[in-house]
Design a protein around this motif. Structure first.
Motif, PDB file in Angstrom:
ATOM      1  N   LYS A   1     -17.756  -3.999   5.213  1.00  8.32           N
ATOM      2  CA  LYS A   1     -17.332  -2.923   6.121  1.00  8.32           C
ATOM      3  C   LYS A   1     -16.303  -1.985   5.474  1.00  8.32           C
ATOM      4  CE  LYS A   1     -18.122  -5.602  10.355  1.00  8.32           C
ATOM      5  NZ  LYS A   1     -17.493  -6.211  11.560  1.00  8.32           N
ATOM      6  N   ASN A   2     -15.948  -2.277   4.223  1.00 12.47           N
ATOM      7  CA  ASN A   2     -14.965  -1.500   3.458  1.00 12.47           C
ATOM      8  C   ASN A   2     -13.623  -1.402   4.178  1.00 12.47           C
ATOM      9  OD1 ASN A   2     -14.340  -0.198   1.014  1.00 12.47           O
ATOM     10  ND2 ASN A   2     -14.473   1.805   1.994  1.00 12.47           N
ATOM     11  N   ARG A   3     -13.200  -2.488   4.768  1.00 13.13           N
ATOM     12  CA  ARG A   3     -11.883  -2.554   5.401  1.00 13.13           C
ATOM     13  C   ARG A   3     -10.887  -3.102   4.381  1.00 13.13           C
ATOM     14  NH1 ARG A   3     -13.670  -4.868  11.419  1.00 13.13           N
ATOM     15  NH2 ARG A   3     -14.664  -2.916  12.113  1.00 13.13           N
ATOM     16  N   GLY A   4     -10.444  -2.231   3.514  1.00 14.70           N
ATOM     17  CA  GLY A   4      -9.649  -2.652   2.382  1.00 14.70           C
ATOM     18  C   GLY A   4      -8.265  -2.045   2.326  1.00 14.70           C
ATOM     19  N   MET A   5      -7.571  -2.370   1.239  1.00 13.86           N
ATOM     20  CA  MET A   5      -6.245  -1.843   0.957  1.00 13.86           C
ATOM     21  C   MET A   5      -6.149  -1.568  -0.541  1.00 13.86           C
ATOM     22  SD  MET A   5      -3.908  -4.665   2.991  1.00 13.86           S
ATOM     23  CE  MET A   5      -2.437  -3.644   3.072  1.00 13.86           C
ATOM     24  N   ARG A   6      -5.322  -0.620  -0.918  1.00 14.26           N
ATOM     25  CA  ARG A   6      -5.008  -0.408  -2.335  1.00 14.26           C
ATOM     26  C   ARG A   6      -3.621  -0.970  -2.581  1.00 14.26           C
ATOM     27  NH1 ARG A   6      -2.896   3.445  -6.246  1.00 14.26           N
ATOM     28  NH2 ARG A   6      -2.057   4.770  -4.591  1.00 14.26           N
TER      29      ARG A   6
ATOM     30  N   ALA B   1       0.866  -1.174   0.000  1.00 12.76           N
ATOM     31  CA  ALA B   1       0.000   0.000   0.000  1.00 12.76           C
ATOM     32  C   ALA B   1       0.905   1.227   0.000  1.00 12.76           C
ATOM     33  CB  ALA B   1      -0.913   0.005   1.217  1.00 12.76           C
ATOM     34  N   PRO B   2       0.852   2.082  -1.028  1.00 17.55           N
ATOM     35  CA  PRO B   2       1.820   3.173  -1.150  1.00 17.55           C
ATOM     36  C   PRO B   2       1.847   4.154   0.019  1.00 17.55           C
ATOM     37  CG  PRO B   2       0.698   2.817  -3.241  1.00 17.55           C
ATOM     38  CD  PRO B   2      -0.012   1.975  -2.221  1.00 17.55           C
ATOM     39  N   THR B   3       0.690   4.433   0.622  1.00 18.91           N
ATOM     40  CA  THR B   3       0.625   5.393   1.725  1.00 18.91           C
ATOM     41  C   THR B   3      -0.354   4.890   2.777  1.00 18.91           C
ATOM     42  OG1 THR B   3      -1.253   6.714   0.924  1.00 18.91           O
ATOM     43  CG2 THR B   3       0.928   7.249   0.017  1.00 18.91           C
ATOM     44  N   ASP B   4      -0.367   5.562   3.923  1.00 26.86           N
ATOM     45  CA  ASP B   4      -1.338   5.202   4.966  1.00 26.86           C
ATOM     46  C   ASP B   4      -2.775   5.428   4.515  1.00 26.86           C
ATOM     47  OD1 ASP B   4       0.614   4.397   6.714  1.00 26.86           O
ATOM     48  OD2 ASP B   4       0.490   6.155   8.029  1.00 26.86           O
ATOM     49  N   ASP B   5      -2.991   6.334   3.561  1.00 25.62           N
ATOM     50  CA  ASP B   5      -4.340   6.553   3.047  1.00 25.62           C
ATOM     51  C   ASP B   5      -4.841   5.366   2.232  1.00 25.62           C
ATOM     52  OD1 ASP B   5      -4.659   9.032   4.191  1.00 25.62           O
ATOM     53  OD2 ASP B   5      -3.950  10.131   2.423  1.00 25.62           O
ATOM     54  N   ASP B   6      -3.937   4.443   1.904  1.00 24.93           N
ATOM     55  CA  ASP B   6      -4.301   3.302   1.085  1.00 24.93           C
ATOM     56  C   ASP B   6      -4.633   2.054   1.895  1.00 24.93           C
ATOM     57  OD1 ASP B   6      -3.954   4.531  -1.532  1.00 24.93           O
ATOM     58  OD2 ASP B   6      -1.826   4.609  -1.025  1.00 24.93           O
ATOM     59  N   VAL B   7      -4.800   2.218   3.211  1.00 25.49           N
ATOM     60  CA  VAL B   7      -5.272   1.131   4.076  1.00 25.49           C
ATOM     61  C   VAL B   7      -6.380   1.675   4.968  1.00 25.49           C
ATOM     62  CG1 VAL B   7      -3.091  -0.130   4.050  1.00 25.49           C
ATOM     63  CG2 VAL B   7      -3.493   1.575   5.815  1.00 25.49           C
ATOM     64  N   TRP B   8      -7.306   0.823   5.322  1.00 26.90           N
ATOM     65  CA  TRP B   8      -8.484   1.308   6.035  1.00 26.90           C
ATOM     66  C   TRP B   8      -8.163   1.791   7.441  1.00 26.90           C
ATOM     67  CZ3 TRP B   8     -10.632  -0.981  10.462  1.00 26.90           C
ATOM     68  CH2 TRP B   8     -10.115  -2.240  10.822  1.00 26.90           C
TER      69      TRP B   8
END
Length: 262
Positions: free
Chosen positions: A213-218, A153-160
């Motif tokens: 629950k949209n607990r995802g990652m990019r 995940a490139p940044t913290d915004d890319d994990v739930w």
């Protein structure tokens, strides 16, 4: 031209969904990861019936990548040139080809398992080899992109929830530094738009109701050179394909380009 990437988590298990998705969305090129089958088991005939030429790097139960193209398949390179071995095995994790006006890679980056594990060190070495292998195309004038499951995940915004992943793989400074080194070779992150919610996650665990629950990652990424990036007219995560019975735990990432499909 439409190019997509999708970790199908077993092409055998996902074949009906894959064929239906291809008919509905008609990408010119699809990069597939985690085929989980040997090449002789690959559904070439089913894909040919939909107009796709196919290149495969797959040896058995685990890993495996493929490229499906309606725009041609030229100069196919199977594997990662100069890539490291894991336990003396050259795992099938990379495949590249020229598809009409673009050159693309389908990559399935090693997971890393846990920090300090030999697989984690292998993952970092694999990234180093990838950077070296793509440097020339990344700096070139032809549209070029490396698509696939990067397992970072490139940044913290890319994990739930970053706190949940503290000290775990996929978010460590070393892995993110490897991504930065890749960008420095001349590639930029083509960030897709989400079809729902505010973050374009591409992966949701099967457990603990992570998807609803949209607990995802990019972690499924498109890293593209300048020529590719400037041609992008849209990019999105097809979150709908993560729904329902028999879905992969990853959703396709779709990129539309203003280039001739050839």
């Amino acid at each position: 031209m439409r190019i997509a990437t999708w970790n199908v988590n077993s092409i055998t298990a996902r074949l009906p969904r894959l064929l239906a998705w291809l008919e509905k969305n008609s990408p010119d090129v699809l990069c597939i990861q985690e085929t989980k089958c040997a090449e002789e088991q690959f559904p070439f005939d089913d894909l040919r019936a939909l107009g796709y030429e196919t290149a495969v790097n797959a040896t058995g139960r685990w890993n495996g990548v493929a490229l499906l193209s309606k725009a041609g398949l030229e100069d196919v390179v199977v594997g990662l040139p100069g890539g490291p071995l894991y336990e003396e095995v050259d795992e099938p994790r990379a495949l590249s080809a020229t598809c009409g006006p673009v050159r693309v890679w389908s990559v399935y980056v090693p997971n890393g398992r846990e920090v300090g594990h030999e697989h984690y060190a292998y993952k970092l070495r694999w990234f180093e080899a990838l950077r070296a292998a793509v440097a020339e195309d990344a700096a070139g004038e032809r549209p070029f992109a490396v698509l696939g499951d990067y397992n970072v995940a490139p940044t913290d915004d890319d994990v739930w929830d970053p706190s949940v992943f503290e000290g775990m793989t996929h978010v460590t400074p070393a892995e993110r530094e490897a991504l930065e080194h890749l960008r420095q070779a001349g590639l930029d992150d083509v960030v897709p738009r989400p079809l729902k919610y505010d973050r374009p996650y591409t992966y949701w665990d099967y457990r603990q109701l992570a998807f609803p629950k949209n607990r995802g990652m990019r972690i499924d990424l498109v890293y593209a050179n300048k020529a590719f990036g400037e041609a992008v007219t849209d990019a999105y995560v097809d979150r709908e394909e993560r729904k329902g019975k028999g879905a992969s735990d990853h959703a396709p990432v779709v990129v539309d380009l203003d280039v001739p499909a050839a």
